[in-house]
Design a protein around this motif. Sequence first.
Motif, PDB file in Angstrom:
ATOM      1  N   ALA A   1      -4.226  23.407  -3.913  1.00  0.00           N
ATOM      2  CA  ALA A   1      -3.126  22.815  -3.152  1.00  0.00           C
ATOM      3  C   ALA A   1      -3.613  21.799  -2.116  1.00  0.00           C
ATOM      4  CB  ALA A   1      -2.319  23.914  -2.464  1.00  0.00           C
ATOM      5  N   GLN A   2      -4.876  21.873  -1.742  1.00  0.00           N
ATOM      6  CA  GLN A   2      -5.425  20.960  -0.732  1.00  0.00           C
ATOM      7  C   GLN A   2      -6.150  19.756  -1.334  1.00  0.00           C
ATOM      8  OE1 GLN A   2      -7.866  23.164   2.003  1.00  0.00           O
ATOM      9  NE2 GLN A   2      -6.259  24.652   2.439  1.00  0.00           N
ATOM     10  N   HIS A   3      -6.339  19.720  -2.646  1.00  0.00           N
ATOM     11  CA  HIS A   3      -7.113  18.650  -3.282  1.00  0.00           C
ATOM     12  C   HIS A   3      -6.532  17.274  -3.005  1.00  0.00           C
ATOM     13  CE1 HIS A   3      -9.333  21.280  -6.492  1.00  0.00           C
ATOM     14  NE2 HIS A   3      -9.504  21.711  -5.271  1.00  0.00           N
ATOM     15  N   ASP A   4      -5.231  17.100  -3.227  1.00  0.00           N
ATOM     16  CA  ASP A   4      -4.631  15.774  -3.047  1.00  0.00           C
ATOM     17  C   ASP A   4      -4.768  15.281  -1.612  1.00  0.00           C
ATOM     18  OD1 ASP A   4      -3.954  15.671  -5.711  1.00  0.00           O
ATOM     19  OD2 ASP A   4      -1.828  16.171  -5.392  1.00  0.00           O
ATOM     20  N   GLU A   5      -4.540  16.172  -0.665  1.00  0.00           N
ATOM     21  CA  GLU A   5      -4.653  15.787   0.743  1.00  0.00           C
ATOM     22  C   GLU A   5      -6.101  15.411   1.087  1.00  0.00           C
ATOM     23  OE1 GLU A   5      -4.117  17.611   5.228  1.00  0.00           O
ATOM     24  OE2 GLU A   5      -3.170  18.640   3.543  1.00  0.00           O
ATOM     25  N   LEU A   6      -7.049  16.191   0.595  1.00  0.00           N
ATOM     26  CA  LEU A   6      -8.460  15.902   0.852  1.00  0.00           C
ATOM     27  C   LEU A   6      -8.858  14.554   0.261  1.00  0.00           C
ATOM     28  CD1 LEU A   6     -11.247  16.732   1.914  1.00  0.00           C
ATOM     29  CD2 LEU A   6     -11.606  17.936  -0.251  1.00  0.00           C
ATOM     30  N   VAL A   7      -8.460  14.304  -0.969  1.00  0.00           N
ATOM     31  CA  VAL A   7      -8.774  13.024  -1.618  1.00  0.00           C
ATOM     32  C   VAL A   7      -8.155  11.876  -0.825  1.00  0.00           C
ATOM     33  CG1 VAL A   7      -8.436  11.617  -3.689  1.00  0.00           C
ATOM     34  CG2 VAL A   7      -9.149  14.009  -3.900  1.00  0.00           C
ATOM     35  N   ALA A   8      -6.924  12.038  -0.375  1.00  0.00           N
ATOM     36  CA  ALA A   8      -6.265  10.987   0.410  1.00  0.00           C
ATOM     37  C   ALA A   8      -7.021  10.722   1.713  1.00  0.00           C
ATOM     38  CB  ALA A   8      -4.816  11.374   0.697  1.00  0.00           C
ATOM     39  N   GLN A   9      -7.489  11.772   2.359  1.00  0.00           N
ATOM     40  CA  GLN A   9      -8.243  11.603   3.606  1.00  0.00           C
ATOM     41  C   GLN A   9      -9.586  10.916   3.362  1.00  0.00           C
ATOM     42  OE1 GLN A   9      -8.328  15.653   4.981  1.00  0.00           O
ATOM     43  NE2 GLN A   9      -6.437  15.421   6.161  1.00  0.00           N
ATOM     44  N   ILE A  10     -10.264  11.303   2.304  1.00  0.00           N
ATOM     45  CA  ILE A  10     -11.556  10.672   1.985  1.00  0.00           C
ATOM     46  C   ILE A  10     -11.341   9.206   1.616  1.00  0.00           C
ATOM     47  CG2 ILE A  10     -13.498  10.676   0.369  1.00  0.00           C
ATOM     48  CD1 ILE A  10     -13.212  13.781   0.336  1.00  0.00           C
ATOM     49  N   ARG A  11     -10.270   8.925   0.858  1.00  0.00           N
ATOM     50  CA  ARG A  11      -9.934   7.534   0.518  1.00  0.00           C
ATOM     51  C   ARG A  11      -9.733   6.713   1.791  1.00  0.00           C
ATOM     52  NH1 ARG A  11      -5.452   4.235  -0.239  1.00  0.00           N
ATOM     53  NH2 ARG A  11      -5.703   2.732  -1.932  1.00  0.00           N
ATOM     54  N   GLN A  12      -9.003   7.272   2.756  1.00  0.00           N
ATOM     55  CA  GLN A  12      -8.772   6.556   4.016  1.00  0.00           C
ATOM     56  C   GLN A  12     -10.089   6.298   4.748  1.00  0.00           C
ATOM     57  OE1 GLN A  12      -5.598   5.331   3.257  1.00  0.00           O
ATOM     58  NE2 GLN A  12      -5.903   5.037   5.427  1.00  0.00           N
ATOM     59  N   LEU A  13     -10.979   7.281   4.743  1.00  0.00           N
ATOM     60  CA  LEU A  13     -12.296   7.083   5.364  1.00  0.00           C
ATOM     61  C   LEU A  13     -13.047   5.945   4.680  1.00  0.00           C
ATOM     62  CD1 LEU A  13     -13.679  10.709   5.842  1.00  0.00           C
ATOM     63  CD2 LEU A  13     -13.196   9.059   7.646  1.00  0.00           C
ATOM     64  N   ALA A  14     -13.039   5.955   3.357  1.00  0.00           N
ATOM     65  CA  ALA A  14     -13.754   4.921   2.603  1.00  0.00           C
ATOM     66  C   ALA A  14     -13.159   3.547   2.874  1.00  0.00           C
ATOM     67  CB  ALA A  14     -13.717   5.240   1.107  1.00  0.00           C
ATOM     68  N   LEU A  15     -11.829   3.440   2.832  1.00  0.00           N
ATOM     69  CA  LEU A  15     -11.189   2.144   3.068  1.00  0.00           C
ATOM     70  C   LEU A  15     -11.416   1.653   4.500  1.00  0.00           C
ATOM     71  CD1 LEU A  15      -7.872   2.587   1.070  1.00  0.00           C
ATOM     72  CD2 LEU A  15      -9.864   1.188   0.464  1.00  0.00           C
ATOM     73  N   ARG A  16     -11.457   2.587   5.445  1.00  0.00           N
ATOM     74  CA  ARG A  16     -11.745   2.198   6.823  1.00  0.00           C
ATOM     75  C   ARG A  16     -13.171   1.670   6.938  1.00  0.00           C
ATOM     76  NH1 ARG A  16     -10.509   6.705   9.334  1.00  0.00           N
ATOM     77  NH2 ARG A  16      -8.319   6.170   9.300  1.00  0.00           N
ATOM     78  N   ALA A  17     -14.106   2.310   6.239  1.00  0.00           N
ATOM     79  CA  ALA A  17     -15.497   1.847   6.271  1.00  0.00           C
ATOM     80  C   ALA A  17     -15.596   0.445   5.660  1.00  0.00           C
ATOM     81  CB  ALA A  17     -16.392   2.821   5.508  1.00  0.00           C
ATOM     82  N   VAL A  18     -14.885   0.215   4.555  1.00  0.00           N
ATOM     83  CA  VAL A  18     -14.879  -1.113   3.933  1.00  0.00           C
ATOM     84  C   VAL A  18     -14.288  -2.133   4.883  1.00  0.00           C
ATOM     85  CG1 VAL A  18     -13.871  -2.521   2.079  1.00  0.00           C
ATOM     86  CG2 VAL A  18     -14.814  -0.268   1.546  1.00  0.00           C
ATOM     87  N   ALA A  19     -13.143  -1.796   5.482  1.00  0.00           N
ATOM     88  CA  ALA A  19     -12.461  -2.717   6.394  1.00  0.00           C
ATOM     89  C   ALA A  19     -13.322  -3.023   7.626  1.00  0.00           C
ATOM     90  CB  ALA A  19     -11.119  -2.136   6.824  1.00  0.00           C
ATOM     91  N   ASN A  20     -14.051  -2.034   8.116  1.00  0.00           N
ATOM     92  CA  ASN A  20     -14.912  -2.267   9.280  1.00  0.00           C
ATOM     93  C   ASN A  20     -16.003  -3.279   8.992  1.00  0.00           C
ATOM     94  OD1 ASN A  20     -13.447  -0.463  10.813  1.00  0.00           O
ATOM     95  ND2 ASN A  20     -14.884   1.219  10.558  1.00  0.00           N
ATOM     96  N   GLU A  21     -16.497  -3.275   7.761  1.00  0.00           N
ATOM     97  CA  GLU A  21     -17.584  -4.191   7.376  1.00  0.00           C
ATOM     98  C   GLU A  21     -17.074  -5.492   6.775  1.00  0.00           C
ATOM     99  OE1 GLU A  21     -20.842  -3.944   8.117  1.00  0.00           O
ATOM    100  OE2 GLU A  21     -20.114  -2.256   9.301  1.00  0.00           O
ATOM    101  N   ASN A  22     -15.881  -5.464   6.207  1.00  0.00           N
ATOM    102  CA  ASN A  22     -15.318  -6.640   5.530  1.00  0.00           C
ATOM    103  C   ASN A  22     -13.843  -6.767   5.890  1.00  0.00           C
ATOM    104  OD1 ASN A  22     -17.704  -7.091   3.766  1.00  0.00           O
ATOM    105  ND2 ASN A  22     -17.100  -5.093   2.981  1.00  0.00           N
ATOM    106  N   PRO A  23     -13.528  -7.208   7.090  1.00  0.00           N
ATOM    107  CA  PRO A  23     -12.118  -7.291   7.499  1.00  0.00           C
ATOM    108  C   PRO A  23     -11.284  -8.033   6.451  1.00  0.00           C
ATOM    109  CG  PRO A  23     -13.543  -7.820   9.328  1.00  0.00           C
ATOM    110  CD  PRO A  23     -14.429  -7.707   8.115  1.00  0.00           C
ATOM    111  N   GLY A  24     -10.144  -7.433   6.097  1.00  0.00           N
ATOM    112  CA  GLY A  24      -9.239  -8.064   5.141  1.00  0.00           C
ATOM    113  C   GLY A  24      -9.498  -7.701   3.696  1.00  0.00           C
ATOM    114  N   SER A  25     -10.540  -6.909   3.408  1.00  0.00           N
ATOM    115  CA  SER A  25     -10.863  -6.632   2.004  1.00  0.00           C
ATOM    116  C   SER A  25     -10.373  -5.280   1.530  1.00  0.00           C
ATOM    117  CB  SER A  25     -12.374  -6.736   1.764  1.00  0.00           C
ATOM    118  OG  SER A  25     -13.038  -5.739   2.486  1.00  0.00           O
ATOM    119  N   ALA A  26      -9.987  -4.385   2.412  1.00  0.00           N
ATOM    120  CA  ALA A  26      -9.527  -3.054   1.983  1.00  0.00           C
ATOM    121  C   ALA A  26      -8.043  -3.082   1.680  1.00  0.00           C
ATOM    122  CB  ALA A  26      -9.834  -2.027   3.082  1.00  0.00           C
ATOM    123  N   ASP A  27      -7.620  -2.171   0.762  1.00  0.00           N
ATOM    124  CA  ASP A  27      -6.202  -2.060   0.394  1.00  0.00           C
ATOM    125  C   ASP A  27      -5.394  -1.489   1.524  1.00  0.00           C
ATOM    126  OD1 ASP A  27      -6.951  -1.110  -3.002  1.00  0.00           O
ATOM    127  OD2 ASP A  27      -6.598  -3.080  -2.157  1.00  0.00           O
TER     128      ASP A  27
END
Length: 151
Positions: free
Chosen positions: A125-151
Amino acid sequence: MVTPANDSDILKWLSIANRYTRIALDRRLQPYRLNASMYYYILRLHEQPRMTQDQLISLTYLNPSNVTRAVNQLVNLGYVRKRQSKSDKRVYELSLTRRGEQLYPEIVKLRQSVADELLADIPVAQHDELVAQIRQLALRAVANENPGSAD
């Protein structure tokens, strides 16, 4: 909130999870002469045949030279076909070969197996929420290094 007591823990554990997940993927992909850096392209090209290399680059958040190298390896292994576009001779369209299409279901299965092992102790029951949180972490890391490139 990140505090001085735990500020390095998130980086440490994400790094460890990434490293050992890649090792598991590499081991399972070895019979196909693939590695954890290459299987993703087969998944995306199955989903969207005739994708251009530029489109593939935009999906990966990787340096274009890394994508080019991986695509060329997949072409050499006989999994991907690279054809010049009929509408724009400067563009190459990528698609899976018959061999690549035959490999696709196996990659889906082995990727799911690695994910299942990774999530084994976490309630389903927690898988989807965990994946969503990890996705947000990854996209934030991308955005921090490449402003404007994350979804």
